[in-house]
Write a protein that holds these residues in place. Structure first.
Motif, PDB file in Angstrom:
ATOM      1  N   ILE A  69      -4.225 -16.292  16.344  1.00 26.96           N
ATOM      2  CA  ILE A  69      -3.289 -16.214  17.480  1.00 26.96           C
ATOM      3  C   ILE A  69      -1.895 -15.847  16.985  1.00 26.96           C
ATOM      4  O   ILE A  69      -1.202 -15.017  17.581  1.00 26.96           O
ATOM      5  CB  ILE A  69      -3.256 -17.549  18.253  1.00 26.96           C
ATOM      6  N   CYS A  70      -1.497 -16.455  15.880  1.00 27.21           N
ATOM      7  CA  CYS A  70      -0.177 -16.199  15.294  1.00 27.21           C
ATOM      8  C   CYS A  70      -0.048 -14.728  14.892  1.00 27.21           C
ATOM      9  O   CYS A  70       0.949 -14.071  15.216  1.00 27.21           O
ATOM     10  CB  CYS A  70       0.017 -17.106  14.086  1.00 27.21           C
ATOM     11  N   LEU A  71      -1.042 -14.212  14.194  1.00 26.28           N
ATOM     12  CA  LEU A  71      -1.006 -12.828  13.738  1.00 26.28           C
ATOM     13  C   LEU A  71      -1.002 -11.845  14.907  1.00 26.28           C
ATOM     14  O   LEU A  71      -0.225 -10.873  14.914  1.00 26.28           O
ATOM     15  CB  LEU A  71      -2.198 -12.553  12.813  1.00 26.28           C
ATOM     16  N   VAL A  72      -1.843 -12.103  15.901  1.00 26.03           N
ATOM     17  CA  VAL A  72      -1.891 -11.224  17.074  1.00 26.03           C
ATOM     18  C   VAL A  72      -0.556 -11.255  17.809  1.00 26.03           C
ATOM     19  O   VAL A  72      -0.028 -10.207  18.222  1.00 26.03           O
ATOM     20  CB  VAL A  72      -3.048 -11.636  18.016  1.00 26.03           C
ATOM     21  N   SER A  73       0.019 -12.448  17.961  1.00 25.54           N
ATOM     22  CA  SER A  73       1.315 -12.589  18.635  1.00 25.54           C
ATOM     23  C   SER A  73       2.395 -11.803  17.906  1.00 25.54           C
ATOM     24  O   SER A  73       3.222 -11.126  18.532  1.00 25.54           O
ATOM     25  CB  SER A  73       1.717 -14.061  18.704  1.00 25.54           C
ATOM     26  N   LEU A  74       2.380 -11.882  16.580  1.00 21.82           N
ATOM     27  CA  LEU A  74       3.387 -11.167  15.790  1.00 21.82           C
ATOM     28  C   LEU A  74       3.219  -9.659  15.906  1.00 21.82           C
ATOM     29  O   LEU A  74       4.198  -8.915  16.066  1.00 21.82           O
ATOM     30  CB  LEU A  74       3.281 -11.588  14.317  1.00 21.82           C
ATOM     31  N   VAL A  75       1.989  -9.199  15.806  1.00 19.46           N
ATOM     32  CA  VAL A  75       1.733  -7.758  15.871  1.00 19.46           C
ATOM     33  C   VAL A  75       2.156  -7.200  17.229  1.00 19.46           C
ATOM     34  O   VAL A  75       2.816  -6.147  17.313  1.00 19.46           O
ATOM     35  CB  VAL A  75       0.239  -7.453  15.595  1.00 19.46           C
ATOM     36  N   ARG A  78       6.097  -7.249  17.876  1.00 14.79           N
ATOM     37  CA  ARG A  78       6.866  -6.338  17.028  1.00 14.79           C
ATOM     38  C   ARG A  78       8.221  -6.915  16.622  1.00 14.79           C
ATOM     39  O   ARG A  78       9.185  -6.177  16.376  1.00 14.79           O
ATOM     40  CB  ARG A  78       7.035  -4.955  17.703  1.00 14.79           C
ATOM     41  N   LYS A  79       8.303  -8.224  16.549  1.00 12.20           N
ATOM     42  CA  LYS A  79       9.538  -8.874  16.101  1.00 12.20           C
ATOM     43  C   LYS A  79       9.743  -8.619  14.608  1.00 12.20           C
ATOM     44  O   LYS A  79       8.790  -8.576  13.834  1.00 12.20           O
ATOM     45  CB  LYS A  79       9.477 -10.375  16.380  1.00 12.20           C
ATOM     46  N   LYS A  80      11.007  -8.478  14.210  1.00 12.53           N
ATOM     47  CA  LYS A  80      11.330  -8.064  12.847  1.00 12.53           C
ATOM     48  C   LYS A  80      11.843  -9.212  11.969  1.00 12.53           C
ATOM     49  O   LYS A  80      12.001  -9.041  10.764  1.00 12.53           O
ATOM     50  CB  LYS A  80      12.366  -6.937  12.873  1.00 12.53           C
ATOM     51  N   THR A  81      12.095 -10.363  12.586  1.00 10.52           N
ATOM     52  CA  THR A  81      12.652 -11.483  11.833  1.00 10.52           C
ATOM     53  C   THR A  81      11.775 -12.714  11.974  1.00 10.52           C
ATOM     54  O   THR A  81      11.386 -13.085  13.087  1.00 10.52           O
ATOM     55  CB  THR A  81      14.081 -11.823  12.320  1.00 10.52           C
ATOM     56  N   LYS A 187       1.684  -7.716   6.116  1.00 12.36           N
ATOM     57  CA  LYS A 187       1.045  -6.401   6.077  1.00 12.36           C
ATOM     58  C   LYS A 187       0.892  -5.800   7.466  1.00 12.36           C
ATOM     59  O   LYS A 187       1.135  -4.593   7.677  1.00 12.36           O
ATOM     60  CB  LYS A 187      -0.322  -6.503   5.404  1.00 12.36           C
ATOM     61  N   TYR A 188       0.504  -6.614   8.439  1.00  6.52           N
ATOM     62  CA  TYR A 188       0.159  -6.081   9.757  1.00  6.52           C
ATOM     63  C   TYR A 188       1.251  -6.246  10.815  1.00  6.52           C
ATOM     64  O   TYR A 188       1.190  -5.605  11.863  1.00  6.52           O
ATOM     65  CB  TYR A 188      -1.130  -6.735  10.259  1.00  6.52           C
ATOM     66  N   SER A 189       2.234  -7.107  10.573  1.00  8.52           N
ATOM     67  CA  SER A 189       3.294  -7.301  11.565  1.00  8.52           C
ATOM     68  C   SER A 189       4.483  -6.397  11.258  1.00  8.52           C
ATOM     69  O   SER A 189       4.478  -5.637  10.289  1.00  8.52           O
ATOM     70  CB  SER A 189       3.749  -8.766  11.568  1.00  8.52           C
ATOM     71  N   SER A 190       5.523  -6.509  12.078  1.00 14.70           N
ATOM     72  CA  SER A 190       6.744  -5.706  11.902  1.00 14.70           C
ATOM     73  C   SER A 190       7.848  -6.492  11.202  1.00 14.70           C
ATOM     74  O   SER A 190       9.003  -6.039  11.160  1.00 14.70           O
ATOM     75  CB  SER A 190       7.235  -5.215  13.265  1.00 14.70           C
ATOM     76  N   ILE A 191       7.520  -7.667  10.665  1.00 15.02           N
ATOM     77  CA  ILE A 191       8.538  -8.514  10.026  1.00 15.02           C
ATOM     78  C   ILE A 191       9.175  -7.785   8.837  1.00 15.02           C
ATOM     79  O   ILE A 191       8.485  -7.300   7.942  1.00 15.02           O
ATOM     80  CB  ILE A 191       7.925  -9.855   9.549  1.00 15.02           C
ATOM     81  N   GLU A 192      10.503  -7.719   8.850  1.00 20.01           N
ATOM     82  CA  GLU A 192      11.248  -7.080   7.769  1.00 20.01           C
ATOM     83  C   GLU A 192      12.084  -8.077   6.970  1.00 20.01           C
ATOM     84  O   GLU A 192      12.450  -7.810   5.832  1.00 20.01           O
ATOM     85  CB  GLU A 192      12.180  -6.008   8.349  1.00 20.01           C
TER      86      GLU A 192
END
Length: 431
Positions: A69-75, A78-81, A187-192
């Protein structure tokens, strides 16, 4: 062996035996386990409690589901932080993290993603449920041989092989479990970028961030210095051997004087420090933690019968399970009030004129608030030449000395700064 000499010998061992360069399955292991090894030399290794098969199955199911759920929510978001907070400060509405608050105040709530690292705090994605450590990842004894030999040669009187092996495997298991999750997340999210307030040592997160070129800022949340292995490395080691944050944002420049973290840039964020110099309390505040309790109680008992003043005995969050037992054991001392989260540290300092402890960040809060601070030279007490030059600071050996200071020494009006005001420009530059 006092903790300063222990750390000095530890650093020497690390470099002479080239421990940082030891690899297992393409990973540098020593940086992952050294924190737990250092503490295992001083006391028994903390163990993850083993659960029954049904409980393990349920925990794994919850963990896998929540991670998905966490990974899907992040993907999708597209949040970066990412903000990994540790909400150990209790207020009426629940637990909060004052150290990440300057960051989250500067961000719009819909622009960052939160993971909570403190198990008692709320939050959809709490480390307590995200991870299960019942999986048994352990290092082969053949690989551990060089590390154990180095420890035995350097610390023969402290060497307990079973305790050290448990400590190493506990740390390695935690690292593998967390690294597996954060590697997929980055790897799969937009976190920078990631802000983290550590709760334990998050080497899995740090390594995963390095592998995926994610910038990590660690926010200071307590004592850092030469005797804290998370922030104390030999200066001769290669930076490629360690998993450390890109930047460390501290309360003030004071904290940089005894800290060395390879490839980590040191900056001053400051702290939401409340100036309470004008508030005059009269109580005696004891700051406890699990490995200090037995020593502090001896001093507490002696001081209690030699003063009529109120004594506040404030427990550490890691003593929560012992709260009722400790409160009952001290109930015969009529002027002693045992507390856990009923009052914040700041409120306790407001009510007090003297603070007694072995080692704590509260030392610095109390000194900047113009309180007398009495530290007991036992256990992991840290000798500090810088502090010993500070008015109102006393490092003592006996309870009689403490009673004398409490009853006879006057508070000297002093201006010392361990906590700078929040540097909002630094936050804005990074965001």
């Amino acid at each position: 062996m006092d903790i300063n000499r222990l750390m000095s010998s530890f650093h020497k061992m690390e470099t002479e035996h080239n421990l940082f360069s030891k690899m297992y399955k393409s990973e540098y292991i020593w940086d992952v386990v050294r924190f737990d090894v250092f503490h295992a030399l001083q006391s028994d290794s903390p163990l993850f409690k083993s659960s029954g098969k049904l409980k393990i199955f349920i925990k794994k199911l919850i963990s896998k589901s929540l991670q998905t759920i966490c990974l899907v929510s992040l993907v999708l978001s597209r949040k970066k932080t990412l903000v990994c907070k540790t909400s150990r400060s209790k207020i009426q509405s629940g637990y909060v993290d004052p150290f990440s608050a300057p960051i989250t105040r500067s961000l719009k709530s819909n622009t960052y993603f939160e993971i909570e690292l403190y198990h008692l705090a709320s939050g959809c994605f709490n480390q307590r449920y995200l991870f299960t450590y019942d999986i048994n990842h352990s290092l082969p004894i053949v690989f551990l041989k060089e590390i154990l030999t180095a420890l035995q040669l350097t610390f023969p009187s402290l060497y307990r092989e079973d305790v050290l092996i448990k400590a190493i495997n506990n740390a390695y298991n935690k690292y593998i479990v967390e690294y597996s999750f954060y590697k997929k997340m980055y790897k799969y999210s937009s976190i920078e970028k990631t802000f983290i307030v550590q709760n334990g040592i998050q080497k899995g997160l740090l390594h995963a961030a390095i592998k995926n070129n994610v910038q990590v800022v660690e926010l200071q949340h307590g004592y850092v210095g030469y005797t804290h292995p998370a922030y104390s490395y030999p200066r001769s080691i290669l930076p490629t051997y360690v998993y450390t944050p890109n930047e460390f944002w501290a309360f003030s420049d004071f904290w940089h004087q005894e800290v060395y973290i390879p490839k980590t840039e040191f900056k001053i964020l400051g702290c939401d420090f409340v100036d309470i110099k004008s508030i005059n309390g009269n109580a005696i505040l004891f700051i406890s933690r699990d490995n200090h309790h037995d020593i502090l109680v001896d001093f507490l008992s002696h001081i209690s019968v030699n003063t009529e003043r109120e004594i506040i005995y404030k427990l550490h969050p890691n003593q929560m399970g012992d709260f009722l037992r400790i409160k009952k054991s001290l109930s015969h001392l009529s002027n002693v009030d045992v507390i856990l989260n009923e009052m914040s540290v700041n409120m306790c300092i407001e009510k007090s004129s003297d603070v007694v402890c072995i080692q704590s960040t509260v030392v610095f809060e109390a000194l900047q608030s113009n309180r007398k601070v009495i530290t007991i030279k036992r256990a992991d007490h840290v000798h500090s030449a810088l502090l010993e030059k500070t008015n109102n600071y006393y490092a003592i050996e006996s309870a009689e000395e403490a009673v004398y200071i409490i009853n006879n020494k006057k508070i000297i009006d002093d201006h010392v700064v361990f906590f700078e005001p929040i540097n909002n420009n630094l936050i804005l530059e990074w965001l």
